[in-house]
Design a protein around this motif. Structure first.
Motif, PDB file in Angstrom:
ATOM      1  N   THR A  36      -1.374   2.806   3.470  1.00 45.61           N
ATOM      2  CA  THR A  36      -1.830   3.942   2.672  1.00 45.61           C
ATOM      3  C   THR A  36      -1.718   5.247   3.461  1.00 45.61           C
ATOM      4  O   THR A  36      -1.294   6.276   2.927  1.00 45.61           O
ATOM      5  CB  THR A  36      -3.287   3.734   2.224  1.00 45.61           C
ATOM      6  OG1 THR A  36      -3.425   2.449   1.621  1.00 45.61           O
ATOM      7  CG2 THR A  36      -3.712   4.797   1.238  1.00 45.61           C
ATOM      8  N   GLY A  74      -1.384  -1.408  -3.351  1.00 45.65           N
ATOM      9  CA  GLY A  74      -2.139  -2.192  -2.390  1.00 45.65           C
ATOM     10  C   GLY A  74      -3.572  -1.720  -2.270  1.00 45.65           C
ATOM     11  O   GLY A  74      -4.313  -1.683  -3.252  1.00 45.65           O
ATOM     12  N   ALA A  75      -3.964  -1.365  -1.047  1.00 42.32           N
ATOM     13  CA  ALA A  75      -5.335  -0.937  -0.789  1.00 42.32           C
ATOM     14  C   ALA A  75      -5.647   0.351  -1.554  1.00 42.32           C
ATOM     15  O   ALA A  75      -4.800   1.249  -1.657  1.00 42.32           O
ATOM     16  CB  ALA A  75      -5.541  -0.718   0.714  1.00 42.32           C
ATOM     17  N   SER A 119       0.831  -1.206   0.000  1.00 40.67           N
ATOM     18  CA  SER A 119       0.000   0.000   0.000  1.00 40.67           C
ATOM     19  C   SER A 119       0.866   1.257   0.000  1.00 40.67           C
ATOM     20  O   SER A 119       0.517   2.262  -0.620  1.00 40.67           O
ATOM     21  CB  SER A 119      -0.927   0.002   1.220  1.00 40.67           C
ATOM     22  OG  SER A 119      -1.823  -1.087   1.171  1.00 40.67           O
TER      23      SER A 119
END
Length: 311
Positions: free
Chosen positions: A264, A254-255, A249
Protein backbone atom coordinates in the motif's frame (compact mmCIF):
# COMPACT_ATOMS: atom_id res chain seq x y z
CA UNK A 1 31.81 -44.69 42.35
CA UNK A 2 32.13 -42.19 39.51
CA UNK A 3 29.25 -39.85 38.93
CA UNK A 4 27.52 -40.25 35.57
CA UNK A 5 27.85 -37.01 33.58
CA UNK A 6 24.66 -35.25 32.73
CA UNK A 7 23.58 -35.62 29.09
CA UNK A 8 24.05 -32.49 26.97
CA UNK A 9 21.08 -30.18 26.65
CA UNK A 10 19.10 -29.83 23.45
CA UNK A 11 20.71 -26.42 22.85
CA UNK A 12 24.19 -27.91 23.24
CA UNK A 13 23.38 -30.75 20.85
CA UNK A 14 22.06 -28.22 18.34
CA UNK A 15 25.21 -26.07 18.64
CA UNK A 16 27.41 -29.12 18.02
CA UNK A 17 25.27 -30.49 15.18
CA UNK A 18 25.91 -30.47 11.46
CA UNK A 19 23.01 -28.11 10.79
CA UNK A 20 24.40 -25.24 12.90
CA UNK A 21 27.93 -25.94 11.64
CA UNK A 22 26.71 -25.57 8.05
CA UNK A 23 24.90 -22.39 9.00
CA UNK A 24 28.02 -20.83 10.53
CA UNK A 25 30.05 -21.71 7.44
CA UNK A 26 27.67 -19.85 5.11
CA UNK A 27 28.11 -16.05 5.22
CA UNK A 28 25.04 -15.56 3.00
CA UNK A 29 22.85 -17.56 5.39
CA UNK A 30 24.15 -15.69 8.43
CA UNK A 31 23.65 -12.25 6.88
CA UNK A 32 20.19 -13.20 5.58
CA UNK A 33 19.15 -14.52 8.98
CA UNK A 34 20.38 -11.37 10.73
CA UNK A 35 18.52 -9.13 8.27
CA UNK A 36 15.28 -11.12 8.58
CA UNK A 37 15.58 -11.20 12.37
CA UNK A 38 16.13 -7.42 12.54
CA UNK A 39 13.16 -6.72 10.28
CA UNK A 40 10.91 -9.06 12.27
CA UNK A 41 11.99 -7.47 15.56
CA UNK A 42 11.48 -4.00 14.11
CA UNK A 43 7.95 -4.97 13.07
CA UNK A 44 7.09 -6.59 16.39
CA UNK A 45 8.34 -3.62 18.42
CA UNK A 46 7.17 -0.95 15.97
CA UNK A 47 5.12 0.93 18.60
CA UNK A 48 8.27 1.25 20.72
CA UNK A 49 10.71 2.02 17.91
CA UNK A 50 8.67 4.32 15.67
CA UNK A 51 9.19 7.98 16.60
CA UNK A 52 5.59 8.77 15.56
CA UNK A 53 2.27 6.98 15.31
CA UNK A 54 1.62 7.58 11.60
CA UNK A 55 -2.01 6.47 11.74
CA UNK A 56 -3.12 8.66 14.62
CA UNK A 57 -4.72 11.75 13.02
CA UNK A 58 -4.17 13.77 16.17
CA UNK A 59 -0.40 13.44 15.81
CA UNK A 60 -0.25 14.53 12.16
CA UNK A 61 0.70 17.98 10.97
CA UNK A 62 -0.06 18.74 7.31
CA UNK A 63 2.63 21.41 7.39
CA UNK A 64 5.18 18.58 7.61
CA UNK A 65 4.00 17.14 4.28
CA UNK A 66 6.63 16.29 1.66
CA UNK A 67 9.56 16.87 4.02
CA UNK A 68 12.79 15.59 2.42
CA UNK A 69 14.90 12.99 4.28
CA UNK A 70 17.22 14.55 6.89
CA UNK A 71 16.27 18.06 5.79
CA UNK A 72 14.50 20.40 8.28
CA UNK A 73 10.97 21.25 7.22
CA UNK A 74 10.67 24.82 5.95
CA UNK A 75 7.55 25.53 8.04
CA UNK A 76 7.92 23.53 11.28
CA UNK A 77 11.68 22.99 11.40
CA UNK A 78 11.21 19.29 12.22
CA UNK A 79 13.62 16.75 10.70
CA UNK A 80 12.58 13.25 9.62
CA UNK A 81 15.07 10.46 8.89
CA UNK A 82 13.32 9.18 5.76
CA UNK A 83 11.11 12.18 5.05
CA UNK A 84 7.32 12.42 5.14
CA UNK A 85 4.46 11.74 2.73
CA UNK A 86 1.74 14.08 1.49
CA UNK A 87 -0.13 13.93 4.83
CA UNK A 88 2.93 14.65 6.94
CA UNK A 89 3.34 11.05 8.11
CA UNK A 90 6.87 9.98 8.98
CA UNK A 91 7.96 7.49 6.28
CA UNK A 92 10.19 5.57 8.70
CA UNK A 93 7.27 5.04 11.07
CA UNK A 94 4.90 4.03 8.26
CA UNK A 95 7.44 1.46 7.06
CA UNK A 96 7.65 -0.12 10.52
CA UNK A 97 3.87 -0.34 10.83
CA UNK A 98 3.49 -1.49 7.22
CA UNK A 99 6.11 -4.16 7.81
CA UNK A 100 3.94 -5.57 10.60
CA UNK A 101 1.01 -6.05 8.23
CA UNK A 102 3.16 -7.55 5.46
CA UNK A 103 4.88 -10.03 7.79
CA UNK A 104 1.66 -10.98 9.54
CA UNK A 105 -0.14 -11.64 6.27
CA UNK A 106 2.85 -13.55 4.91
CA UNK A 107 3.31 -15.78 7.96
CA UNK A 108 -0.42 -16.42 8.41
CA UNK A 109 -0.97 -17.19 4.71
CA UNK A 110 1.95 -19.63 4.63
CA UNK A 111 0.74 -21.37 7.79
CA UNK A 112 -2.75 -21.70 6.32
CA UNK A 113 -1.37 -23.06 3.03
CA UNK A 114 0.98 -25.40 4.92
CA UNK A 115 -1.75 -26.90 7.12
CA UNK A 116 -4.16 -27.31 4.21
CA UNK A 117 -1.56 -28.64 1.78
CA UNK A 118 0.08 -31.06 4.23
CA UNK A 119 -3.31 -32.41 5.32
CA UNK A 120 -4.52 -32.99 1.77
CA UNK A 121 -1.13 -34.38 0.72
CA UNK A 122 -1.10 -36.91 3.56
CA UNK A 123 -4.67 -38.00 2.80
CA UNK A 124 -3.98 -38.30 -0.93
CA UNK A 125 -0.74 -40.23 -0.50
CA UNK A 126 -1.89 -42.58 2.25
CA UNK A 127 -5.48 -43.34 1.25
CA UNK A 128 -5.02 -43.26 -2.54
CA UNK A 129 -7.80 -44.29 -4.88
CA UNK A 130 -10.47 -41.81 -5.95
CA UNK A 131 -9.60 -39.51 -3.03
CA UNK A 132 -6.05 -39.08 -4.33
CA UNK A 133 -7.30 -38.62 -7.89
CA UNK A 134 -9.77 -35.92 -6.84
CA UNK A 135 -7.25 -33.95 -4.75
CA UNK A 136 -4.49 -34.13 -7.34
CA UNK A 137 -6.76 -33.17 -10.25
CA UNK A 138 -7.94 -30.10 -8.31
CA UNK A 139 -4.28 -29.27 -7.69
CA UNK A 140 -3.43 -29.73 -11.37
CA UNK A 141 -6.26 -27.43 -12.43
CA UNK A 142 -5.15 -24.74 -9.97
CA UNK A 143 -1.56 -24.97 -11.23
CA UNK A 144 -2.72 -23.96 -14.71
CA UNK A 145 -3.50 -20.45 -13.38
CA UNK A 146 -0.94 -17.97 -11.97
CA UNK A 147 -1.20 -17.91 -8.20
CA UNK A 148 -1.61 -14.13 -8.09
CA UNK A 149 -4.68 -14.39 -10.35
CA UNK A 150 -6.11 -17.15 -8.18
CA UNK A 151 -5.55 -14.98 -5.10
CA UNK A 152 -7.25 -12.00 -6.78
CA UNK A 153 -10.23 -14.16 -7.75
CA UNK A 154 -10.61 -15.62 -4.27
CA UNK A 155 -10.16 -12.19 -2.67
CA UNK A 156 -12.80 -10.66 -4.94
CA UNK A 157 -15.33 -13.44 -4.36
CA UNK A 158 -14.78 -13.48 -0.57
CA UNK A 159 -15.02 -9.71 -0.37
CA UNK A 160 -18.20 -9.77 -2.44
CA UNK A 161 -19.88 -11.95 0.18
CA UNK A 162 -18.80 -9.61 2.98
CA UNK A 163 -21.19 -6.79 3.98
CA UNK A 164 -19.77 -3.40 2.90
CA UNK A 165 -19.58 -2.06 6.46
CA UNK A 166 -17.30 -4.94 7.52
CA UNK A 167 -15.02 -5.12 4.48
CA UNK A 168 -12.19 -3.02 5.90
CA UNK A 169 -12.34 -4.90 9.21
CA UNK A 170 -11.97 -8.34 7.61
CA UNK A 171 -9.83 -7.33 4.61
CA UNK A 172 -6.62 -8.64 6.19
CA UNK A 173 -8.18 -12.02 7.00
CA UNK A 174 -9.68 -12.28 3.51
CA UNK A 175 -6.23 -11.49 2.10
CA UNK A 176 -4.65 -14.26 4.20
CA UNK A 177 -7.33 -16.71 3.07
CA UNK A 178 -6.87 -15.77 -0.60
CA UNK A 179 -3.07 -16.05 -0.62
CA UNK A 180 -3.06 -19.25 1.45
CA UNK A 181 -5.68 -20.92 -0.71
CA UNK A 182 -3.66 -20.08 -3.82
CA UNK A 183 -0.43 -21.63 -2.45
CA UNK A 184 -1.45 -24.99 -0.90
CA UNK A 185 -0.78 -27.02 -4.05
CA UNK A 186 2.99 -27.18 -3.78
CA UNK A 187 2.79 -28.42 -0.19
CA UNK A 188 0.23 -31.08 -1.13
CA UNK A 189 2.23 -32.39 -4.11
CA UNK A 190 5.47 -32.69 -2.16
CA UNK A 191 3.85 -34.31 0.89
CA UNK A 192 1.85 -36.71 -1.28
CA UNK A 193 5.02 -37.89 -3.05
CA UNK A 194 6.90 -38.33 0.24
CA UNK A 195 3.92 -40.15 1.78
CA UNK A 196 3.84 -42.64 -1.11
CA UNK A 197 7.46 -43.51 -0.30
CA UNK A 198 7.05 -43.64 3.48
CA UNK A 199 3.85 -45.70 3.64
CA UNK A 200 5.56 -48.72 2.07
CA UNK A 201 8.32 -48.82 4.70
CA UNK A 202 8.52 -51.37 7.49
CA UNK A 203 7.72 -49.00 10.37
CA UNK A 204 4.39 -48.09 8.78
CA UNK A 205 3.56 -51.73 8.15
CA UNK A 206 4.39 -52.50 11.78
CA UNK A 207 2.10 -49.70 12.96
CA UNK A 208 -0.71 -51.19 10.90
CA UNK A 209 -0.13 -54.66 12.36
CA UNK A 210 -0.45 -53.43 15.92
CA UNK A 211 -3.80 -51.77 15.09
CA UNK A 212 -2.90 -48.10 14.70
CA UNK A 213 -5.60 -46.06 13.00
CA UNK A 214 -4.82 -44.39 9.65
CA UNK A 215 -5.02 -40.95 11.27
CA UNK A 216 -2.55 -41.93 13.97
CA UNK A 217 -0.15 -43.41 11.42
CA UNK A 218 -0.27 -40.30 9.25
CA UNK A 219 0.22 -37.86 12.14
CA UNK A 220 2.61 -39.74 14.43
CA UNK A 221 4.68 -41.77 11.97
CA UNK A 222 4.59 -40.37 8.44
CA UNK A 223 4.27 -36.62 9.11
CA UNK A 224 7.55 -36.24 11.09
CA UNK A 225 9.43 -37.90 8.22
CA UNK A 226 8.11 -35.57 5.52
CA UNK A 227 8.59 -32.24 7.32
CA UNK A 228 12.09 -31.58 5.92
CA UNK A 229 11.04 -30.51 2.42
CA UNK A 230 7.93 -28.86 3.86
CA UNK A 231 10.06 -26.45 5.91
CA UNK A 232 12.07 -25.52 2.84
CA UNK A 233 8.93 -24.85 0.81
CA UNK A 234 7.45 -22.84 3.67
CA UNK A 235 10.53 -20.59 3.86
CA UNK A 236 10.53 -19.89 0.15
CA UNK A 237 6.74 -19.50 0.13
CA UNK A 238 7.01 -16.84 2.83
CA UNK A 239 8.86 -14.53 0.45
CA UNK A 240 6.35 -15.28 -2.31
CA UNK A 241 3.42 -14.63 0.04
CA UNK A 242 4.87 -11.27 1.10
CA UNK A 243 5.36 -10.31 -2.55
CA UNK A 244 1.84 -11.51 -3.40
CA UNK A 245 0.39 -9.39 -0.59
CA UNK A 246 2.40 -6.38 -1.78
CA UNK A 247 1.22 -6.95 -5.36
CA UNK A 248 -2.44 -7.18 -4.34
CA UNK A 249 -2.15 -4.12 -2.11
CA UNK A 250 -0.34 -2.21 -4.88
CA UNK A 251 -3.22 -3.03 -7.22
CA UNK A 252 -5.68 -1.74 -4.63
CA UNK A 253 -7.29 -5.08 -3.77
CA UNK A 254 -5.26 -5.93 -0.67
CA UNK A 255 -4.77 -4.25 2.69
CA UNK A 256 -7.18 -1.36 3.38
CA UNK A 257 -5.90 2.24 3.67
CA UNK A 258 -6.56 2.13 7.43
CA UNK A 259 -4.08 -0.78 7.78
CA UNK A 260 -1.51 -0.12 5.02
CA UNK A 261 1.16 -2.70 4.24
CA UNK A 262 4.39 -2.18 2.32
CA UNK A 263 2.49 -2.73 -0.92
CA UNK A 264 0.00 0.00 0.00
CA UNK A 265 2.85 2.40 0.83
CA UNK A 266 4.49 1.65 -2.52
CA UNK A 267 1.21 2.35 -4.31
CA UNK A 268 0.88 5.67 -2.49
CA UNK A 269 4.50 6.60 -3.22
CA UNK A 270 4.18 5.71 -6.89
CA UNK A 271 1.71 8.56 -7.32
CA UNK A 272 4.33 11.11 -6.21
CA UNK A 273 7.39 9.65 -7.94
CA UNK A 274 7.34 11.90 -11.00
CA UNK A 275 6.59 15.02 -9.00
CA UNK A 276 9.96 14.77 -7.23
CA UNK A 277 8.98 13.15 -3.90
CA UNK A 278 11.01 10.00 -4.64
CA UNK A 279 11.55 8.99 -1.01
CA UNK A 280 7.87 8.12 -0.46
CA UNK A 281 8.28 5.23 -2.92
CA UNK A 282 11.96 4.37 -2.59
CA UNK A 283 12.25 3.44 1.07
CA UNK A 284 9.20 1.13 1.32
CA UNK A 285 10.29 -0.54 -1.95
CA UNK A 286 13.84 -1.09 -0.66
CA UNK A 287 12.45 -2.54 2.58
CA UNK A 288 10.22 -4.97 0.67
CA UNK A 289 13.08 -5.96 -1.65
CA UNK A 290 15.46 -6.51 1.27
CA UNK A 291 12.94 -8.64 3.16
CA UNK A 292 11.98 -10.80 0.17
CA UNK A 293 15.60 -11.28 -0.95
CA UNK A 294 16.80 -12.22 2.54
CA UNK A 295 14.01 -14.76 3.05
CA UNK A 296 14.68 -16.26 -0.41
CA UNK A 297 18.42 -16.59 0.26
CA UNK A 298 17.70 -18.18 3.63
CA UNK A 299 15.32 -20.62 1.96
CA UNK A 300 17.94 -21.53 -0.66
CA UNK A 301 20.48 -22.28 2.05
CA UNK A 302 17.95 -24.31 4.02
CA UNK A 303 17.15 -26.37 0.92
CA UNK A 304 20.84 -27.17 0.42
CA UNK A 305 21.43 -27.85 4.12
CA UNK A 306 18.60 -30.38 4.28
CA UNK A 307 19.55 -32.11 1.02
CA UNK A 308 21.44 -35.30 1.93
CA UNK A 309 22.95 -35.52 -1.55
CA UNK A 310 24.91 -32.29 -0.93
CA UNK A 311 26.41 -33.35 2.40
Amino acid sequence: MEKTPNPPSALARFADGDFFYTFKRSPVAVVSFVVVALLVLAAVFAPLIAPYDPFNPASLNLMNGFSEPMVPNAFTGETFWLGTDDQGRDVFSTILYGLRISLFVGFAAVMFALVLGVTLGLIAGYIGGWVETLIMRVADVQLTFPSILVAMLIFGVAKGFTPPEYRDDVAIWVLIFAIGLSDWVQFARVVRGATLVEKSKDYVQAARLIGRSPGSIMLRHILPNVLGPVLVIATISLALAIIAEATLSFLGVGAPPTQPSLGTLIRIGQGFLFSGEWWILLFPAVTLLTLALSVNLLGDWLRDALNPKLR
